[in-house]
Design an enzyme around this catalytic site. Structure first.
Site, short mmCIF file in Angstrom:
data_model
loop_
_atom_site.label_atom_id
_atom_site.label_comp_id
_atom_site.label_asym_id
_atom_site.label_seq_id
_atom_site.Cartn_x
_atom_site.Cartn_y
_atom_site.Cartn_z
N ASP A 100 3.20 3.90 1.16
CA ASP A 100 3.34 2.93 2.70
C ASP A 100 3.50 4.12 3.79
O ASP A 100 3.92 5.24 3.80
CB ASP A 100 4.44 2.17 3.13
N ASP A 207 1.54 1.12 8.04
CA ASP A 207 2.15 0.05 8.84
C ASP A 207 1.57 0.06 9.90
O ASP A 207 1.64 1.03 11.20
CB ASP A 207 3.69 0.35 8.22
N GLU A 265 -2.32 -1.63 8.60
CA GLU A 265 -2.16 -3.39 8.80
C GLU A 265 -2.39 -3.84 10.60
O GLU A 265 -1.85 -2.80 11.37
CB GLU A 265 -0.45 -3.38 9.10
N HIS A 339 4.50 -8.26 0.69
CA HIS A 339 6.19 -8.37 1.53
C HIS A 339 6.86 -9.04 2.40
O HIS A 339 7.72 -9.26 2.46
CB HIS A 339 6.47 -6.81 0.62
N ASP A 340 5.64 -9.25 3.28
CA ASP A 340 6.10 -10.64 4.62
C ASP A 340 5.31 -11.86 4.53
O ASP A 340 5.83 -12.22 5.80
CB ASP A 340 5.02 -9.47 5.78
C1 GLC Z 1 4.82 -4.37 9.09
C2 GLC Z 1 5.32 -4.33 7.45
C3 GLC Z 1 6.96 -5.55 8.17
C4 GLC Z 1 7.91 -4.43 8.30
C5 GLC Z 1 7.25 -4.17 9.84
C6 GLC Z 1 8.07 -3.39 10.45
O1 GLC Z 1 4.62 -5.18 9.76
O2 GLC Z 1 4.83 -4.97 6.49
O3 GLC Z 1 7.72 -4.97 6.41
O4 GLC Z 1 9.69 -5.22 8.48
O5 GLC Z 1 6.19 -3.41 9.97
O6 GLC Z 1 7.84 -1.85 10.06
#
Ligand code: GLC
Ligand code: CA
Length: 572
Positions: A100, A207, A265, A339-340
């Site tokens: 990540d 991320d 993402e 994980h979200d």
């Molecule tokens: C992304 C991750 C999430 C995290 C956020 C801040 O959305 O997937 O889990 O809380 O970024 O880094």
């Protein structure tokens, strides 16, 4: 358009969220030796690439998405040597490993931020985003603008020491880095990226990859939720003016030199804007996650906003995400958990037919176009947390902040209990905690996740849903996944690279689509999925020779689809 076939396109990626994956030393926290002990299991499942969520040193306010040292492993997860062993052992088995990459922000414990915060004249002051307060007519201090944090409240945090605010789109301990500063960018590339690429990792899940470039005028965001003091700032922070320049720089300076796989993402963007990140000719990232499917029934501005959904909503979203790349040189992803997100079987399946619907979702996922991502525990059909658990079992900062704000707002209302129950229904359906409970390996205490006390509670259903009970059972969700991954590879021209067409858009019970290979339009994959609790009539919606290739029930009745039954035919 012929699709180039780079290695990461037909890969099956398995996401590991280290804290809850496998504990090797009984301290209740998953760790890297725990991951290493399961590599043969992953290989056997058919995994090509492992994506390891943040394992860097961190105070863990946002479960490692708040990094205090990019170059050091979080001690509870292991050492840098353990990480090297993981890289090497993964490669020995012919798999790859991606990490990540969290570079929109660091932890406030990172030395960069400690320096930046120390004085207005520190050489790293400008590595983060500092602004003076605004004062109203009565002399009250306010944040520089109305931007809200993704985790509730203002996106600005006041720092007494220098009397200024820093921007933090997430938690107060996650200050946003200032990407406008070239020196900062170079430090990010060296420390967060090259450090690990030089040790052999094969790429990154990037991320919040759309948030690096902020509107430098820092204007107020437009008011979408009039009852709220702070507003979501997407307009001013997502797909900002220099975002593509930054990604191009990252590609040319770093990722292209390593044949690295990159998956970003990037939320809340039009197709046109999304394509700019992933069109091959743009040379930015290989693919991004599209969020239409997993946000079906969710309401944009509010983390726990939820309305119901229908099968046609779901089909529309799948269609959007799956046809995203058609006619372009871009590539895309297939995923329904991470994980979200909550567990897909609870959110999109029928819990009364849990195992059947977990397999139905497997059939769907494994026949869609793009690089396939599976989230830990999905392969055994893990479910959301039990509804009976109280808010005290929820550990995610996002859930906790939201609940606190809710309690402050409605805590004194006479019908608070009722309101709270309603909120708990939604939290139990969509909270990130649902995917963060430990992986259920066997039926021993704590599901074999740890021999000690788990840092977060194991789902009570581990006695029935676990890897050990499924591994040798040919009818298990796990065996179904394994077979589905094999078929996906075997018929990749259709399933991974093919075009997608829905045949029964208006049907609210059944979802039927075909996958075709542009070069060989005669042969089709025909997928029919009964997303309802009822038996329904099965009708072939196209002509041709139907050969049943894969199906999630034992006895197939040609004319009837049982609840949550799904089939994959090859039609010649
Ligand atoms: C992304 C991750 C999430 C995290 C956020 C801040 O959305 O997937 O889990 O809380 O970024 O880094
Ligand atoms: Ca441990």
């Amino acid at each position: 358009m012929t699709i180039a076939r780079e290695w990461w396109k037909n890969a099956t990626v398995y996401q590991i969220w280290p804290a809850s994956y496998k504990d090797s030393n009984g301290d209740g926290v998953g760790d890297i030796p725990g991951i290493i002990s399961t590599l043969d299991y992953l290989k056997d499942l058919g995994v090509d690439v492992i994506w390891c969520s943040p394992m860097y040193d961190s105070p863990q306010d946002d479960m490692g998405y708040d990094i205090s040292d990019y170059e050091k492993v979080y001690p509870e997860y292991g050492t840098n040597e353990d990480m090297q062993t993981l890289i090497d052992e993964t490669h020995k088995r012919g798999m790859k490993l991606i990490l990540d990459l969290v570079i929109n922000h660091t932890s406030s414990e990172h030395v960069w931020f400690k320096e930046s915060r120390s004085s207005k004249t520190n050489s790293k002051r400008d590595w983060y985003i500092w602004k003076p307060p605004k004062f109203d007519a009565d002399g009250n201090r306010h944040p520089p603008n109305n931007w809200g944090s993704f985790f509730s409240g203002s996106a600005w945090e006041y720092d007494e020491l220098t009397g200024e605010y820093y921007l933090r789109l997430f938690a107060r301990t996650q200050p946003d880095l200032n990407w406008e500063n070239e020196v900062t960018r170079k430090a990010i590339y060296d420390s967060a990226m090259k450090f690990w690429l030089d040790r052999g990792i094969d790429g990154f899940r990037i991320d919040t990859a759309g948030l690096y470039s902020k509107d430098q005028k820092f204007p107020d965001a437009s008011i979408v939720c009039p009852d709220e003091e702070f507003q979501m700032s997407f307009q001013n922070t997502n797909n900002g003016p220099r975002i593509h320049e930054f990604h191009k720089e990252m590609y040319s300076n770093v990722t292209s030199n390593y044949d690295a796989m990159t998956v970003g993402e990037v939320g809340f963007c039009s197709r046109e804007d999304s394509l700019k990140y992933v069109s091959a000719k743009e040379q930015e990232m290989n693919m991004i996650f599209l969020f239409d499917t997993i946000t079906v029934g969710r309401e944009g501005g509010d983390t726990f906003g939820y309305k119901d959904w229908t099968l046609t909503d779901f089909k529309r979203a799948i269609q959007k995400d799956t046809t995203f790349i058609e006619g372009t040189d871009a590539w895309s992803t297939v995923f329904i958990e991470n994980h979200d997100q909550p567990r897909s079987v609870t959110r999109f399946g029928g819990i009364k037919y849990a195992s059947q619907s977990a397999k139905l979702i497997t059939l769907l996922e494994s026949t869609l176009t793009g690089t396939l991502f599976i989230y830990q525990g999905q392969e055994i059909g893990m479910e959301n947390l039990p509804r009976s658990w109280s808010i005290d079992e929820y550990k995610d900062i996002n859930t906790i902040n939201y609940y606190k704000k809710f309690k402050e707002k409605y805590g004194n209302d006479s019908d608070f209990k009722e309101k709270e129950e309603k909120l708990m229904d939604i939290i139990n359906l969509v909270a990130r905690d649902n995917s963060r409970s430990p992986v259920q390996w066997n039926s021993s205490t704590n599901g074999g996740f740890t021999s000690g006390t788990p840092w977060t509670r194991v789902n009570d259903n581990y006695r029935t849903i676990n890897v050990a009970s499924q591994i040798d059972d040919p009818n298990s969700v796990l065996s179904f996944w394994k077979k589905s991954i094999q078929i996906r590879k075997q018929y990749q021209d259709l399933l991974i690279f093919g075009t997608f067409k829905i045949l029964d858009f208006e049907n609210e019970n059944v979802f039927t689509y075909i996958k075709e290979d542009e070069k060989n339009g005669l042969r089709k994959a025909y997928v029919v999925l009964n997303f309802s609790n009822n038996s329904v009539k099965f009708e072939k919606l196209i002509g041709g020779e139907f050969e049943l290739l894969h199906c999630n029930v034992g006895d197939v009745d040609e004319s009837i689809l049982s609840p949550y039954e799904g089939r994959l035919y090859i039609v010649d």
